[in-house]
Every structure is written in C-alpha cells, then in structure tokens.
Design a protein around this motif. Structure first.
Motif, short mmCIF file in Angstrom:
data_model
loop_
_atom_site.label_atom_id
_atom_site.label_comp_id
_atom_site.label_asym_id
_atom_site.label_seq_id
_atom_site.Cartn_x
_atom_site.Cartn_y
_atom_site.Cartn_z
N VAL A 90 -18.31 3.96 19.40
CA VAL A 90 -17.36 3.88 20.52
C VAL A 90 -15.96 3.60 19.97
O VAL A 90 -14.96 4.16 20.43
N ALA A 91 -15.91 2.75 18.96
CA ALA A 91 -14.62 2.38 18.37
C ALA A 91 -13.90 3.60 17.80
O ALA A 91 -12.68 3.73 17.88
N GLU A 92 -14.69 4.51 17.26
CA GLU A 92 -14.11 5.72 16.69
C GLU A 92 -13.39 6.54 17.77
O GLU A 92 -12.30 7.06 17.54
N CYS A 93 -13.98 6.61 18.96
CA CYS A 93 -13.33 7.33 20.07
C CYS A 93 -12.05 6.63 20.50
O CYS A 93 -11.09 7.27 20.94
N MET A 94 -12.05 5.30 20.47
CA MET A 94 -10.97 4.55 21.10
C MET A 94 -9.91 4.04 20.11
O MET A 94 -8.93 3.43 20.52
N GLY A 95 -10.13 4.22 18.82
CA GLY A 95 -9.14 3.76 17.85
C GLY A 95 -9.24 2.29 17.49
O GLY A 95 -8.34 1.73 16.86
N THR A 96 -10.33 1.66 17.87
CA THR A 96 -10.53 0.24 17.51
C THR A 96 -11.06 0.15 16.08
O THR A 96 -11.85 1.01 15.67
N THR A 97 -10.64 -0.84 15.33
CA THR A 97 -11.22 -1.06 14.01
C THR A 97 -12.33 -2.10 14.12
O THR A 97 -12.08 -3.23 14.53
N VAL A 98 -13.54 -1.68 13.81
CA VAL A 98 -14.65 -2.65 13.78
C VAL A 98 -14.73 -3.17 12.36
O VAL A 98 -14.81 -2.38 11.41
N ILE A 99 -14.68 -4.49 12.22
CA ILE A 99 -14.68 -5.09 10.87
C ILE A 99 -15.92 -5.95 10.70
O ILE A 99 -16.08 -6.96 11.40
N THR A 100 -16.80 -5.53 9.80
CA THR A 100 -17.95 -6.37 9.46
C THR A 100 -17.52 -7.32 8.35
O THR A 100 -16.61 -7.00 7.57
N THR A 101 -18.15 -8.47 8.27
CA THR A 101 -17.67 -9.50 7.34
C THR A 101 -18.77 -10.10 6.47
O THR A 101 -18.47 -10.83 5.52
N MET A 102 -20.02 -9.85 6.83
CA MET A 102 -21.11 -10.48 6.10
C MET A 102 -21.86 -9.41 5.30
O MET A 102 -22.21 -8.36 5.84
N ASP A 103 -22.12 -9.71 4.03
CA ASP A 103 -22.77 -8.71 3.19
C ASP A 103 -24.17 -8.34 3.70
O ASP A 103 -24.67 -7.26 3.40
N MET A 104 -24.80 -9.25 4.47
CA MET A 104 -26.14 -8.93 4.98
C MET A 104 -26.09 -8.22 6.33
O MET A 104 -27.13 -7.97 6.93
N ALA A 105 -24.91 -7.90 6.83
CA ALA A 105 -24.85 -7.23 8.14
C ALA A 105 -23.68 -6.25 8.17
O ALA A 105 -22.64 -6.50 8.78
N LYS A 106 -23.88 -5.11 7.50
CA LYS A 106 -22.86 -4.05 7.54
C LYS A 106 -23.25 -3.02 8.59
O LYS A 106 -24.42 -2.91 8.96
N ILE A 107 -22.28 -2.28 9.09
CA ILE A 107 -22.57 -1.20 10.05
C ILE A 107 -21.91 0.07 9.52
O ILE A 107 -20.70 0.07 9.25
N THR A 108 -22.70 1.12 9.38
CA THR A 108 -22.13 2.39 8.91
C THR A 108 -21.02 2.82 9.88
O THR A 108 -21.22 2.80 11.09
N GLY A 109 -19.89 3.17 9.34
CA GLY A 109 -18.77 3.58 10.19
C GLY A 109 -17.77 2.46 10.41
O GLY A 109 -16.65 2.70 10.85
N ALA A 110 -18.15 1.22 10.11
CA ALA A 110 -17.23 0.09 10.28
C ALA A 110 -16.53 -0.19 8.95
O ALA A 110 -16.94 0.30 7.89
N THR A 111 -15.44 -0.96 9.01
CA THR A 111 -14.73 -1.37 7.80
C THR A 111 -15.30 -2.71 7.36
O THR A 111 -15.44 -3.61 8.18
N HIS A 112 -15.63 -2.84 6.09
CA HIS A 112 -16.21 -4.11 5.64
C HIS A 112 -15.18 -4.94 4.86
O HIS A 112 -14.60 -4.45 3.89
N VAL A 113 -14.95 -6.14 5.31
CA VAL A 113 -14.12 -7.09 4.55
C VAL A 113 -15.00 -8.30 4.27
O VAL A 113 -15.38 -9.03 5.19
#
Ligand code: BF8
Ligand code: SF4
Length: 633
Positions: A340-363
């Motif tokens: 959904v974020a891809e359609c709307m221009g939102t940046t989804v940021i995952t932060t934990m190495d044990m919980a990444k989401i394909t398509g999100a930005t990981h910090v």
C-alpha cells in the motif's frame, strides 16, 4: 458502497471508499478473496506436525477420524492450541527480553541513550524480586534486575520469579499443586514444541495443562515487559489527547510508530522534537508522530502521543496519502503495508533484524546507537515529505478525545485522593455497595471477521450501563477510544448511575471537575499485566483468591496468537474469559468441554466462547453476578 460491514469507524469507512476509488487492495479485499476459509483449519482439525501429513480429520464425524499416526481430533486440536499459546508467549517474552537487554546495556553504560527513568519503580520491583536495594546505586540494582530477568528465561533451580513474586499466595499454591508453575519462560515454550511434536503427548487434557503452564510463562513475559518499560521510560500517569485518523496533519511530516516495543518508539518521540527545525527547513510545519497498535499505546500512555488507528485498519493510515513514514519494530504489522505504501508514497521503515518486510526500507536500530538511528529514520521521513509536498491528501475529519494513562500506580494514586491510607478501600466499598457491579478487562485485537469495533462497543455499552468498571488494553483500548469511550464527556451517555457516581467522585477528588472516562486505558497488550496486578492487589486486600472476585476478561475481536496466550493465563488466574471469535477448537468436543467447564474445577476460570456480543455481555454479567453472590454481595 456500504462499508459498515467492514468497520464501524467512520474514518476507516471514508478511507475504504478512497481505496475502492483508487483500486487499492485492503485487508478486507484479501479476506473476501480467501473465503470460504478452510473448514479443517478453522476447526483446528489440520495437523502438519510431521511429514507423513498434512492430516485432517473430517469435522462431520465421518472418516477419517484420526490422523495417520492415530492422533485423535481432540489431540490435534489441543496440540494446535498449545502451539498458539507458545507462539504468543514467545512474542510477549521476546519483547520483554529485548527490554532486559536494553536495561542491562543501560546499566553497564553501553547504551547512553537509555537510563533508569523511574527510580522509585526500580526499587519497588527490586524489592518484590528480592534484589537488595539499600544503599546501592541505581545502575547496580538495574544490572541485577536485568540479570534476574534474563535468568527467568531458562530453567534453573528456582521457578520464574516474575510469576512467583506477583501472585496472591492462594493462587501460587494451586499452581504448585497442579504443576503449573513455569520453570523458565523459554523452557516452557520449548517444552510445548516438544510435547506437541509427532508421537509425544497424546492426551488432550494433559496437553491443555501444559498449555496453561506455558501461558503462565506468557504472563511472566507480559509482566516483565511492563515493569522494565516503566523503569526505563516512566510509569504512566493520566494524559489527554486525541485519536483517530484526524490527528494526521497535511502540512507536517507525519510519522507513525507501529509495532510494540517502546525501546524504539520512545527514542523516535524524543528525537522528533530535536529535529523540528530540520523538518521546517524542508517546508513542513514540524514532525507529527502518531501511534498505531501497541507501541502507539506505549507512547500515548507516557507522552500523550495521538493514536491514529489500530490493528485491522493499519493500512488506512497510509491510504490517507498523508503518512510520510511508518516506522515498525515487530508483531501485528501486516506485510501488506509495504505494498500500500508503494501506491501512496509512504516510506515503510523496518528496524529489527528479525522482522524485515520485502519492499520496505531497513534501518537497523540498536540500543548502542539509538539516537543516531532515530535521526536516520526521521531524515527518511522528511525526504518522503519533500516528495509528497503539494500533492493532495485525504485526512478524514474524525477524531475523539482520549483520556489515558491508567497504570496501577495511577489508579491507586487517584483512589488515594479519597482514602490516602487505604487506596483500595473506596474501590472495595463501591463494589460492596453495588455502585460497581464488577470489573471487566477488555483486551486483544480487531479481527477482519468482525465489523471493526462492533463487538467491543456493543459489549462495552451493555456492561457500562450495568455499572461494570471497564479497563482496556491493546487494540481493544484503541477501538473503545476511537468511539469516544475514553472521553469523560461520554460518562453521562454510557454509564449506569452507580458507575457514574464512582467515576465522578474519583474525578472530582482529583481536581478534574468531572468524572474519569467511562473506560480506563491500562496500556498495551503486555500491560494486561497491570490488570492482573490490580486484581491480585484486590484479592490480597480482601483475603480471597482471584477466582472469587467479580472480575472478568473479554477479547471480543481476538486475532493474534498472543491474544490466545493472554486468554489462557486469564483462565489460569481464575477469570471467566470471553473470546468473541471462534478459537480453532470447534473440532475437539473434549477440548471445548475442558476449556468451557472442566478447567473451572482446577483454576476457577474458564473460557466463554461467544461470537454474539450481546449474548457475550449477558454471560459476562452472569459470571459477575455469580461471583458477587459467592461473596455474599
Ligand atoms: O499486542 S491487540 S492486534 S497490536 S496482538 Fe496486535 Fe492484537 Fe493489537 Fe498489540 Ni495485542
Ligand atoms: Fe498426521 Fe500424526 Fe503427522 Fe500430525 S503428527 S501430520 S496427525 S501423522
């Protein structure tokens, strides 16, 4: 299109209209596409615990009646339920373990961005755990506590101290007698994985006993998470703010913190304040941090951060087009947010190495460099805002007032204004007089199978009208707040005469010039431990065990495995516990009978499986009345 069968929240309905217009798929579309759901799975009759299967038992009673190995329907159902409890326990206690590591690093000076914020709570919890406090500096006590917390995860000579130190004596005796005292939290989770594997425990009632024991490991995890969060970030006290999608601001950098652990969200809230100037330089009015799900509850309770939505409607925050970043840690984050974020221009940021989401930005967020990571995350949000600037957004003009922050300490403090020497006395007096008929804890999630919030508001309305004091946590608190149940102005409309008198007396004694809100927000899901602590304090003060109190629990729209483990420990503590969405136990008649009836003989608690919210309210009232009668009230 009528969206009222999906959600009763007008803000969500408006966003569903927008999603339909723009062809954005939501959780409700995916649910439709999934129907009809698999009947075997739904009734708990599918087993994949070995490679000979999957085996499924015919729910109609015809062949096959047992799995390839001979496991019966009840055994398969009980094993499945046990694994859900273990998974829930792993989630809550994983969150607690994370906090224990943070406290340890803070005490050792390795995480300079964290410190012991509530020294008084550090000392009181240490006292409860048997950690020496006299004349010792805080970081030494904190280090001992972190070590005690980490030690509670493995099997050792003494049982889990976050259970033994928190229960009324009678309860502990019952648990000891039935072998229900957990030896270690991780140990109990592993034990469930072992006993539910192929060719191990094949006795439904024995399996369920194991499940209760693991659920008490879950309670320990919840309790530990609450204690350590309060110590690190402060014990909540009353705060007032607003909630629902209307709290997003078109001209600000909107950042939603979503997930569970305040280890991340606390720092985001702190650093967002420091980075206001940077946001303004990018043309924004500032940074607007809002909450989703439980981490939203954590920062609401401690900082008055506005919750924007909860659980099943998390995608709606993105569909406004106004959310610049969604910053997540773990648990209850629908992977769909990245799409959904891809359609709307939102940046989804995952932060934990044990919980990444394909398509999100990981910090990667680590405690050692927390502020630095938070800056990096917020900079991504500001960049995202720069790309959004000037584009149309649609923020529903829907918000409600929320009065929250009811930790046990805050409740006792408020009651102390009526009776400083014995703060529980006013509560007990009102219970005795019938101004408060009983207490109900609302807990758990939204579930796409229920029109969002419908079960919560229907059951809560009936209970409040009947003078039941309602506490709420997690996304049930989210539901009730978005419908105005945490606005003191709703007391007039929602509460029975007795309850209104009580809430007004406490509110006025505390200088509010009016009542407390109809529903008291006790926090996130791990903070269900606060309700357990309040019930335990009442039991000790009255000299009775927990299963005699007119206290009940309800998870009217449960979704997550964590809700299953909370329900199981509520039953272990002796509470009649309502679940409004069918647990996957319909295929196991014996399991159902044990959960609804036989367990009563053991713990005094039991499950009420009732999907109809009005009948659920009547059953909860009946349970309360039965207990009042038992106490001679
Ligand atoms: O731990 S109520 S949807 S957010 S599981 Fe998840 Fe359920 Fe919400 Fe919090 Ni709890
Ligand atoms: Fe089938 Fe038994 Fe294997 Fe489960 S454990 S998949 S019931 S053979």
């Amino acid at each position: 299109v009528d969206h009222s069968k999906k959600s009763t929240d007008p803000a969500v309905q408006q966003m569903l209209e927008k999603a339909a217009r723009e062809g954005i798929q939501t959780v409700w579309d995916r649910y439709q596409a999934m129907r009809p759901l698999c009947k075997f799975g739904e009734s708990g009759l599918c087993c994949r615990h070995c490679l000979q299967g999957p085996c499924r038992i015919n729910p109609s009673g015809r062949e096959p009646r047992v799995g390839i190995c001979g496991a019966t329907a009840d055994v398969i159902v009980a094993r499945g339920l046990d694994r859900a409890i273990a998974a829930g326990a792993a989630g809550h206690s994983g969150h607690a373990k994370h906090l224990a590591h943070t406290l340890k690093k803070a005490a050792e000076g390795k995480a300079p961005d964290y410190l012991v914020k509530d020294k008084e709570k550090l000392r009181s919890v240490a006292g409860r755990l048997g950690i020496a406090t006299d004349g010792r500096p805080e970081n030494e006590i904190a280090l001992d506590m972190a070590r005690a917390a980490l030690a509670d995860f493995h099997e050792k000579d003494t049982p889990v101290v976050w259970i033994t130190s928190v229960l009324p004596p009678g309860r502990f005796e019952i648990f000891s007698r039935h072998g229900l005292v957990p030896a270690g939290i991780d140990h109990e989770i592993a034990e469930i994985m072992h006993r539910t594997s192929m060719g191990c425990d094949a006795d439904a009632s024995n399996l369920l006993l194991g499940g209760l024991r693991c659920a008490l490991g879950d309670l320990a995890g919840c309790y530990m998470a609450t204690d350590l969060s309060d110590i690190l970030f402060g014990t909540p006290s009353p705060v007032v703010t607003e909630c629902n999608l209307g709290v997003l601001k078109a001209g600000a950098v909107n950042v939603a913190v979503h997930g569970h652990n305040p280890v991340l969200s606390e720092i985001i809230v702190l650093v967002a304040k420091e980075m206001e100037a940077e946001a303004r330089a990018a043309g924004a009015e500032g940074i607007n941090v809002v909450g989703i799900c439980c981490t939203g509850n954590e920062v609401l309770m401690r900082h008055g951060i506005s919750p924007c939505t909860h659980s099943v409607s998390q995608e709606m925050a993105i569909i406004t087009g106004a959310l610049d970043a969604m910053v997540v840690d773990y648990q209850c984050i629908q992977p769909a947010v990245a799409t959904v974020a891809e359609c709307m221009g939102t940046t989804v940021i995952t932060t934990m190495d044990m919980a990444k989401i394909t398509g999100a930005t990981h910090v990667k967020f680590s405690e050692e460099t927390a502020v630095e990571s938070a800056r990096q995350i917020l900079r991504l949000a500001i960049e995202s805002f720069t790309r959004r600037r000037g584009k149309p957004v649609e923020i529903p003009a829907v918000k409600k007032k929320v009065f929250a922050g009811f930790s046990v300490e805050a409740i006792l403090n408020a009651l102390g204004r009526i009776d400083a020497g014995d703060p529980l006395k006013p509560l007990i007096d009102h219970l005795t007089a019938g101004n408060i008929r009983g207490i109900c804890l609302f807990a758990g999630c939204n579930n796409v199978k229920v029109p969002q919030d419908y079960n919560f508001i229907t059951t809560a309305r009936r209970l409040l009208e009947q003078d039941v004091l309602v506490l709420a946590s997690g996304c049930s608190a989210g539901a009730l707040m978005r419908h105005g149940f945490m606005d003191p102005a709703s007391v007039e409309e929602l509460c029975g005469g007795g309850l209104k008198t009580v809430l007004t007396a406490i509110g006025e004694a505390n200088g509010l010039g009016g009542p407390l809100p109809p529903v008291l927000h006790v926090g996130s899901c791990v903070d269900n431990s606060r309700a357990a602590a309040l019930a335990a304090a009442l039991a000790v003060r009255l000299g009775v065990d927990l299963d005699r109190l007119p206290v009940v629990a309800s998870a009217a729209e449960a979704m997550h495995e964590k809700a299953v483990s909370i329900g199981a420990w509520a039953v272990a503590l002796g509470l009649p516990t309502h679940v409004g969405v069918m647990l996957p136990v319909a295929g196991g008649p014996l399991v159902q009978r044990i959960l609804a009836e036989e367990v009563k003989g053991l713990t005094g608690g039991y499950f009420i499986l009732e999907p109809d919210p009005e009948s659920a309210a009547e059953k909860l009232l009946e349970a309360i009345n039965e207990r009042r009668a038992g106490l001679g009230l």
